[in-house]
Motif scaffolding. Structure first.
Motif, PDB file in Angstrom:
ATOM      1  N   PRO A   1     -40.740  -2.337   2.252  1.00 42.19           N
ATOM      2  CA  PRO A   1     -41.561  -3.297   1.496  1.00 42.19           C
ATOM      3  C   PRO A   1     -41.250  -3.294   0.004  1.00 42.19           C
ATOM      4  CG  PRO A   1     -42.906  -2.140   3.094  1.00 42.19           C
ATOM      5  CD  PRO A   1     -41.555  -1.479   3.123  1.00 42.19           C
ATOM      6  N   ASP A   2     -40.973  -2.111  -0.550  1.00 48.11           N
ATOM      7  CA  ASP A   2     -40.686  -2.019  -1.978  1.00 48.11           C
ATOM      8  C   ASP A   2     -39.381  -2.737  -2.324  1.00 48.11           C
ATOM      9  OD1 ASP A   2     -41.439  -0.991  -4.592  1.00 48.11           O
ATOM     10  OD2 ASP A   2     -39.677   0.295  -4.425  1.00 48.11           O
ATOM     11  N   ASP A   3     -38.382  -2.619  -1.441  1.00 50.25           N
ATOM     12  CA  ASP A   3     -37.106  -3.306  -1.660  1.00 50.25           C
ATOM     13  C   ASP A   3     -37.282  -4.821  -1.550  1.00 50.25           C
ATOM     14  OD1 ASP A   3     -35.602  -1.028  -2.124  1.00 50.25           O
ATOM     15  OD2 ASP A   3     -35.166  -0.727   0.008  1.00 50.25           O
ATOM     16  N   VAL A   4     -38.080  -5.253  -0.600  1.00 48.19           N
ATOM     17  CA  VAL A   4     -38.338  -6.687  -0.446  1.00 48.19           C
ATOM     18  C   VAL A   4     -39.053  -7.230  -1.680  1.00 48.19           C
ATOM     19  CG1 VAL A   4     -39.615  -8.419   0.885  1.00 48.19           C
ATOM     20  CG2 VAL A   4     -38.376  -6.602   2.074  1.00 48.19           C
ATOM     21  N   ARG A   5     -40.019  -6.457  -2.194  1.00 49.60           N
ATOM     22  CA  ARG A   5     -40.759  -6.889  -3.388  1.00 49.60           C
ATOM     23  C   ARG A   5     -39.820  -7.027  -4.582  1.00 49.60           C
ATOM     24  NH1 ARG A   5     -42.463  -4.317  -7.608  1.00 49.60           N
ATOM     25  NH2 ARG A   5     -42.020  -2.268  -6.684  1.00 49.60           N
ATOM     26  N   LYS A   6     -38.947  -6.046  -4.778  1.00 46.04           N
ATOM     27  CA  LYS A   6     -38.010  -6.090  -5.894  1.00 46.04           C
ATOM     28  C   LYS A   6     -37.010  -7.237  -5.731  1.00 46.04           C
ATOM     29  CE  LYS A   6     -38.269  -1.179  -7.080  1.00 46.04           C
ATOM     30  NZ  LYS A   6     -37.544   0.116  -7.126  1.00 46.04           N
ATOM     31  N   ALA A   7     -36.592  -7.480  -4.486  1.00 47.56           N
ATOM     32  CA  ALA A   7     -35.668  -8.595  -4.228  1.00 47.56           C
ATOM     33  C   ALA A   7     -36.331  -9.923  -4.583  1.00 47.56           C
ATOM     34  CB  ALA A   7     -35.235  -8.589  -2.763  1.00 47.56           C
ATOM     35  N   HIS A   8     -37.625 -10.037  -4.264  1.00 47.72           N
ATOM     36  CA  HIS A   8     -38.385 -11.238  -4.624  1.00 47.72           C
ATOM     37  C   HIS A   8     -38.418 -11.420  -6.152  1.00 47.72           C
ATOM     38  CE1 HIS A   8     -40.363 -11.985  -0.618  1.00 47.72           C
ATOM     39  NE2 HIS A   8     -40.246 -13.222  -1.089  1.00 47.72           N
ATOM     40  N   GLU A   9     -38.592 -10.319  -6.865  1.00 44.04           N
ATOM     41  CA  GLU A   9     -38.636 -10.401  -8.328  1.00 44.04           C
ATOM     42  C   GLU A   9     -37.300 -10.882  -8.886  1.00 44.04           C
ATOM     43  OE1 GLU A   9     -39.791  -6.532  -9.617  1.00 44.04           O
ATOM     44  OE2 GLU A   9     -41.895  -6.750  -8.984  1.00 44.04           O
ATOM     45  N   HIS A  10     -36.203 -10.342  -8.352  1.00 47.33           N
ATOM     46  CA  HIS A  10     -34.869 -10.792  -8.783  1.00 47.33           C
ATOM     47  C   HIS A  10     -34.679 -12.274  -8.465  1.00 47.33           C
ATOM     48  CE1 HIS A  10     -33.816  -6.819  -9.906  1.00 47.33           C
ATOM     49  NE2 HIS A  10     -33.577  -6.345  -8.691  1.00 47.33           N
ATOM     50  N   MET A  11     -35.145 -12.674  -7.289  1.00 46.66           N
ATOM     51  CA  MET A  11     -35.029 -14.064  -6.871  1.00 46.66           C
ATOM     52  C   MET A  11     -35.755 -14.991  -7.852  1.00 46.66           C
ATOM     53  SD  MET A  11     -36.473 -15.834  -3.354  1.00 46.66           S
ATOM     54  CE  MET A  11     -38.196 -15.589  -3.856  1.00 46.66           C
ATOM     55  N   GLU A  12     -36.987 -14.630  -8.197  1.00 47.96           N
ATOM     56  CA  GLU A  12     -37.792 -15.481  -9.071  1.00 47.96           C
ATOM     57  C   GLU A  12     -37.178 -15.592 -10.470  1.00 47.96           C
ATOM     58  OE1 GLU A  12     -39.837 -17.420  -8.004  1.00 47.96           O
ATOM     59  OE2 GLU A  12     -40.492 -16.564  -6.106  1.00 47.96           O
ATOM     60  N   LYS A  13     -36.557 -14.518 -10.956  1.00 43.19           N
ATOM     61  CA  LYS A  13     -35.892 -14.571 -12.256  1.00 43.19           C
ATOM     62  C   LYS A  13     -34.708 -15.540 -12.219  1.00 43.19           C
ATOM     63  CE  LYS A  13     -37.177  -9.944 -13.879  1.00 43.19           C
ATOM     64  NZ  LYS A  13     -36.691  -8.580 -14.230  1.00 43.19           N
ATOM     65  N   LEU A  14     -33.951 -15.492 -11.126  1.00 45.96           N
ATOM     66  CA  LEU A  14     -32.826 -16.416 -10.972  1.00 45.96           C
ATOM     67  C   LEU A  14     -33.298 -17.863 -10.907  1.00 45.96           C
ATOM     68  CD1 LEU A  14     -30.383 -14.743  -8.397  1.00 45.96           C
ATOM     69  CD2 LEU A  14     -29.857 -15.450 -10.737  1.00 45.96           C
ATOM     70  N   ILE A  15     -34.380 -18.085 -10.169  1.00 48.21           N
ATOM     71  CA  ILE A  15     -34.925 -19.440 -10.027  1.00 48.21           C
ATOM     72  C   ILE A  15     -35.423 -19.960 -11.373  1.00 48.21           C
ATOM     73  CG2 ILE A  15     -36.766 -20.811  -8.978  1.00 48.21           C
ATOM     74  CD1 ILE A  15     -34.491 -20.089  -7.083  1.00 48.21           C
ATOM     75  N   GLU A  16     -36.135 -19.096 -12.102  1.00 53.08           N
ATOM     76  CA  GLU A  16     -36.664 -19.505 -13.415  1.00 53.08           C
ATOM     77  C   GLU A  16     -35.525 -19.901 -14.360  1.00 53.08           C
ATOM     78  OE1 GLU A  16     -39.452 -17.704 -17.043  1.00 53.08           O
ATOM     79  OE2 GLU A  16     -39.056 -16.507 -15.236  1.00 53.08           O
ATOM     80  N   LYS A  17     -34.450 -19.106 -14.370  1.00 53.39           N
ATOM     81  CA  LYS A  17     -33.304 -19.412 -15.238  1.00 53.39           C
ATOM     82  C   LYS A  17     -32.611 -20.698 -14.812  1.00 53.39           C
ATOM     83  CE  LYS A  17     -28.969 -17.578 -17.038  1.00 53.39           C
ATOM     84  NZ  LYS A  17     -28.246 -18.848 -16.808  1.00 53.39           N
ATOM     85  N   SER A  18     -32.482 -20.880 -13.500  1.00 55.80           N
ATOM     86  CA  SER A  18     -31.776 -22.073 -13.009  1.00 55.80           C
ATOM     87  C   SER A  18     -32.536 -23.354 -13.352  1.00 55.80           C
ATOM     88  CB  SER A  18     -31.543 -21.980 -11.497  1.00 55.80           C
ATOM     89  OG  SER A  18     -32.774 -22.012 -10.791  1.00 55.80           O
ATOM     90  N   HIS A  19     -33.865 -23.323 -13.238  1.00 52.48           N
ATOM     91  CA  HIS A  19     -34.658 -24.502 -13.609  1.00 52.48           C
ATOM     92  C   HIS A  19     -34.539 -24.788 -15.111  1.00 52.48           C
ATOM     93  CE1 HIS A  19     -36.323 -25.425  -9.774  1.00 52.48           C
ATOM     94  NE2 HIS A  19     -37.012 -24.309  -9.650  1.00 52.48           N
ATOM     95  N   LYS A  20     -34.444 -23.729 -15.911  1.00 51.53           N
ATOM     96  CA  LYS A  20     -34.251 -23.922 -17.351  1.00 51.53           C
ATOM     97  C   LYS A  20     -32.887 -24.554 -17.622  1.00 51.53           C
ATOM     98  CE  LYS A  20     -34.264 -21.525 -21.819  1.00 51.53           C
ATOM     99  NZ  LYS A  20     -33.026 -22.184 -22.258  1.00 51.53           N
ATOM    100  N   ASP A  21     -31.851 -24.093 -16.900  1.00 47.05           N
ATOM    101  CA  ASP A  21     -30.512 -24.664 -17.061  1.00 47.05           C
ATOM    102  C   ASP A  21     -30.510 -26.152 -16.699  1.00 47.05           C
ATOM    103  OD1 ASP A  21     -29.553 -22.218 -17.855  1.00 47.05           O
ATOM    104  OD2 ASP A  21     -28.767 -21.673 -15.875  1.00 47.05           O
ATOM    105  N   VAL A  22     -31.214 -26.483 -15.623  1.00 45.84           N
ATOM    106  CA  VAL A  22     -31.311 -27.891 -15.208  1.00 45.84           C
ATOM    107  C   VAL A  22     -31.972 -28.727 -16.299  1.00 45.84           C
ATOM    108  CG1 VAL A  22     -32.496 -29.465 -13.607  1.00 45.84           C
ATOM    109  CG2 VAL A  22     -31.278 -27.468 -12.723  1.00 45.84           C
TER     110      VAL A  22
END
Length: 219
Positions: free
Chosen positions: A184-205
């Motif tokens: 569960p801890d790895d899944v949670r951290k993976a989600h955090e990395h995912m959200e950071k990537l998504i936030e940056k990509s929307h800013k790039d758009v």
């Protein structure tokens, strides 16, 4: 003796436990975000292409003519890209020339350009039967507003594509947690990395759109 052999045979199958490397016990890497990154890169690349094709004023984007579909022969049901039948060349100022490979195609090419939504009027060249000259009209407020609307639609399309990539990864991480293929801890951290990537990509758009919008407004 027979009883002992029989007893040994019964116990033998239980003596070989499942291998730790068995596919049934292997797990995926929750930190593998490569598919998400690929989806983001594709969305941004497509957005850049869409914005590049959506210019008004300045140097005319010849692809808008090259991608028109032409029926090279009268009564033909098949069509080809105009760019396969002719060269489209910007001549500087507000003029584009179309040089057909065959004289028989000139009329069909001219008709296609006139009937398109580009508001262009090709004119036969007085010295070359294969050539059409196309004066490019100056941009108007309506054409600028239309171009900005198309840019906004391209931005929304890119954001939607990125959200789809996020949804696919979110589902994979949820499945891994339900099936206990990752901690569960790895899944949670993976989600955090995912959200950071998504936030940056929307800013790039958004940045790409804003740059295109300002350029369109300056024309």
């Amino acid at each position: 003796m027979l009883y002992k052999k029989k007893d040994k045979a019964k116990k033998q199958p239980d003596a070989a436990p499942a291998s730790p490397s068995s596919p049934a016990t292997s797990s995926e890497d929750p930190y593998d975000l490569s598919k998400l990154q690929d989806g983001i890169s594709t969305a941004l690349s497509q957005l850049k292409d869409d914005l590049a094709k959506n210019r008004v004023g300045g140097r005319f984007n010849t692809e808008s003519i090259e991608f028109l579909r032409v029926k090279p022969h009268k009564g033909s049901k098949d069509s080809v890209k105009l760019g396969e039948l002719a060269q489209v060349v910007p001549k500087g100022g507000r003029m584009v020339t179309v040089l057909a490979s065959e004289e028989d195609h000139v009329k069909a090419i001219a008709s296609t350009i006139v009937s398109s939504n580009l508001s262009l009027t090709p004119q036969p060249d007085a010295h070359n039967a294969l050539q059409l000259n196309i004066p490019i009209p100056p941009p108007t407020k309506e054409s600028r507003d239309h171009a900005i609307g198309l840019a906004k639609a391209a931005m929304e399309k890119a954001n939607s594509s990125i959200r789809d990539s996020r949804g696919a990864l979110h589902k994979r991480l949820q499945d891994m947690q339900k099936k206990k293929l990752a901690r569960p801890d790895d899944v949670r951290k993976a989600h955090e990395h995912m959200e950071k990537l998504i936030e940056k990509s929307h800013k790039d758009v958004k940045d790409l759109f804003e740059t295109a919008r300002k350029a369109l407004e300056r024309v």
